[in-house]
Design an enzyme around this catalytic site. Sequence first.
Site, PDB file in Angstrom:
ATOM      1  N   GLY A 286       2.429  -9.214   9.625  1.00  0.00           N
ATOM      2  CA  GLY A 286       3.903  -9.201   9.138  1.00  0.00           C
ATOM      3  C   GLY A 286       4.832  -9.180  10.188  1.00  0.00           C
ATOM      4  O   GLY A 286       6.023  -9.651  10.131  1.00  0.00           O
TER       5      GLY A 286
ATOM      6  N   ASP B 203       7.343  -0.753   1.854  1.00  0.00           N
ATOM      7  CA  ASP B 203       7.303  -0.975   0.387  1.00  0.00           C
ATOM      8  C   ASP B 203       6.801   0.358  -0.411  1.00  0.00           C
ATOM      9  O   ASP B 203       7.536   1.271  -0.554  1.00  0.00           O
ATOM     10  CB  ASP B 203       6.494  -2.062  -0.303  1.00  0.00           C
ATOM     11  CG  ASP B 203       6.213  -2.483  -1.506  1.00  0.00           C
ATOM     12  OD1 ASP B 203       7.230  -1.966  -2.163  1.00  0.00           O
ATOM     13  OD2 ASP B 203       5.486  -3.542  -2.094  1.00  0.00           O
TER      14      ASP B 203
ATOM     15  N   LYS C 276      12.622  -1.437   1.127  1.00  0.00           N
ATOM     16  CA  LYS C 276      12.864  -1.655  -0.140  1.00  0.00           C
ATOM     17  C   LYS C 276      13.404  -0.441  -0.871  1.00  0.00           C
ATOM     18  O   LYS C 276      12.719   0.459  -0.542  1.00  0.00           O
ATOM     19  CB  LYS C 276      11.644  -1.802  -0.784  1.00  0.00           C
ATOM     20  CG  LYS C 276      11.175  -3.536  -0.728  1.00  0.00           C
ATOM     21  CD  LYS C 276      10.125  -4.017  -1.439  1.00  0.00           C
ATOM     22  CE  LYS C 276       9.725  -5.316  -1.181  1.00  0.00           C
ATOM     23  NZ  LYS C 276       8.309  -5.659  -1.979  1.00  0.00           N
TER      24      LYS C 276
ATOM     25  N   ASP D 269       5.188 -13.127   4.210  1.00  0.00           N
ATOM     26  CA  ASP D 269       4.332 -14.435   3.677  1.00  0.00           C
ATOM     27  C   ASP D 269       4.117 -13.769   2.329  1.00  0.00           C
ATOM     28  O   ASP D 269       4.387 -13.091   1.590  1.00  0.00           O
ATOM     29  CB  ASP D 269       2.963 -14.375   3.934  1.00  0.00           C
ATOM     30  CG  ASP D 269       1.976 -13.294   3.726  1.00  0.00           C
ATOM     31  OD1 ASP D 269       2.339 -11.971   3.824  1.00  0.00           O
ATOM     32  OD2 ASP D 269       1.062 -13.344   3.028  1.00  0.00           O
TER      33      ASP D 269
ATOM     34  N   ARG E 205       5.829 -17.660   6.702  1.00  0.00           N
ATOM     35  CA  ARG E 205       5.849 -16.728   7.614  1.00  0.00           C
ATOM     36  C   ARG E 205       6.914 -17.427   8.825  1.00  0.00           C
ATOM     37  O   ARG E 205       7.630 -16.591   9.538  1.00  0.00           O
ATOM     38  CB  ARG E 205       4.846 -16.448   8.472  1.00  0.00           C
ATOM     39  CG  ARG E 205       3.856 -15.637   7.403  1.00  0.00           C
ATOM     40  CD  ARG E 205       2.647 -15.043   8.452  1.00  0.00           C
ATOM     41  NE  ARG E 205       1.301 -14.622   7.693  1.00  0.00           N
ATOM     42  CZ  ARG E 205       1.404 -13.481   7.019  1.00  0.00           C
ATOM     43  NH1 ARG E 205       2.314 -12.324   7.218  1.00  0.00           N
ATOM     44  NH2 ARG E 205       0.380 -12.961   6.642  1.00  0.00           N
TER      45      ARG E 205
HETATM   46  P1  IMP Z   1       3.310  -0.858   1.732  1.00  0.00           P
HETATM   47  O1  IMP Z   1       3.219  -1.155   0.205  1.00  0.00           O
HETATM   48  O2  IMP Z   1       4.630  -0.078   2.256  1.00  0.00           O
HETATM   49  O3  IMP Z   1       2.035  -0.171   2.176  1.00  0.00           O
HETATM   50  O4  IMP Z   1       3.487  -2.353   2.311  1.00  0.00           O
HETATM   51  C1  IMP Z   1       2.232  -3.031   2.729  1.00  0.00           C
HETATM   52  C2  IMP Z   1       2.458  -4.318   3.025  1.00  0.00           C
HETATM   53  O5  IMP Z   1       2.698  -5.052   2.259  1.00  0.00           O
HETATM   54  C3  IMP Z   1       3.432  -4.593   4.237  1.00  0.00           C
HETATM   55  O6  IMP Z   1       3.385  -4.250   5.462  1.00  0.00           O
HETATM   56  C4  IMP Z   1       3.965  -6.078   4.018  1.00  0.00           C
HETATM   57  O7  IMP Z   1       3.024  -6.775   4.930  1.00  0.00           O
HETATM   58  C5  IMP Z   1       3.612  -6.326   2.463  1.00  0.00           C
HETATM   59  N1  IMP Z   1       4.762  -6.433   1.713  1.00  0.00           N
HETATM   60  C6  IMP Z   1       5.177  -5.450   0.956  1.00  0.00           C
HETATM   61  N2  IMP Z   1       6.281  -5.910   0.200  1.00  0.00           N
HETATM   62  C7  IMP Z   1       6.289  -7.313   0.675  1.00  0.00           C
HETATM   63  C8  IMP Z   1       7.290  -8.443   0.128  1.00  0.00           C
HETATM   64  O8  IMP Z   1       8.271  -8.308  -0.391  1.00  0.00           O
HETATM   65  N3  IMP Z   1       6.862  -9.643   0.941  1.00  0.00           N
HETATM   66  C9  IMP Z   1       6.036  -9.690   1.855  1.00  0.00           C
HETATM   67  N4  IMP Z   1       5.235  -8.805   2.017  1.00  0.00           N
HETATM   68  C10 IMP Z   1       5.343  -7.382   1.597  1.00  0.00           C
HETATM   69 MG    MG Z   2       2.272  -5.514   6.712  1.00  0.00          MG
END
Ligand code: IMP
Ligand code: MG
Length: 167
Positions: free
Chosen positions: A38, A96, A124, A152, A158
Amino acid sequence: MKKLITEKQIKKRVRELGSRITNDYRGSVPVFIGILKGVLCFLPDLLRATNLSVELDFVVISFYHGNKKPGMLILEREIGMDIEGRHVILVDDILDTGKTLDFLVDHIKKKGAKDISICVLLEKEKEREVNIKPDYIGFSIPDKFVIGYGLDYQERFRNLPFIGVME
Ligand code: IMP
Ligand code: MG
């Protein structure tokens, strides 16, 4: 799909983040650790906006999908350099749930980094189970699924130069 953040806005904000990091780390050589895939657009732009000697490495994280430990994170690619005693800047595309960053901060601490700061392009706006507070945030966005500039949807989009919301 709806445009949420334009290419111009991203460029401006990344330059600001680069200046802040340059000021905060003046006189030291931080190690940037990017989380693939990402961070593929954001990190190179951020590095070019940072006027410091830096070192760079990447990790690859995936989610375990089997039924033994659902939701468990797997470190697919380990940090390839010795980061003991180093200033680490952990860079991700988006915060996220915070589980990825929480897992990696823990991992980097165990490897003996001197200190760790977190830089994300997007955050977020939502309640989180884990307590992750990035030191550098590009944009706070609504809790919607976004794509582009490295992010993505099923491996596509991307390469969009802006951030869009899936509809
Ligand atoms: P986490 O939930 O904070 O661990 O996020 C994990 C990963 O999910 C991030 O590094 C992103 O690669 C992916 N991700 C989370 N939200 C989104 C989104 O809205 N679009 C695309 N990828 C996302
Ligand atoms: Mg990621």
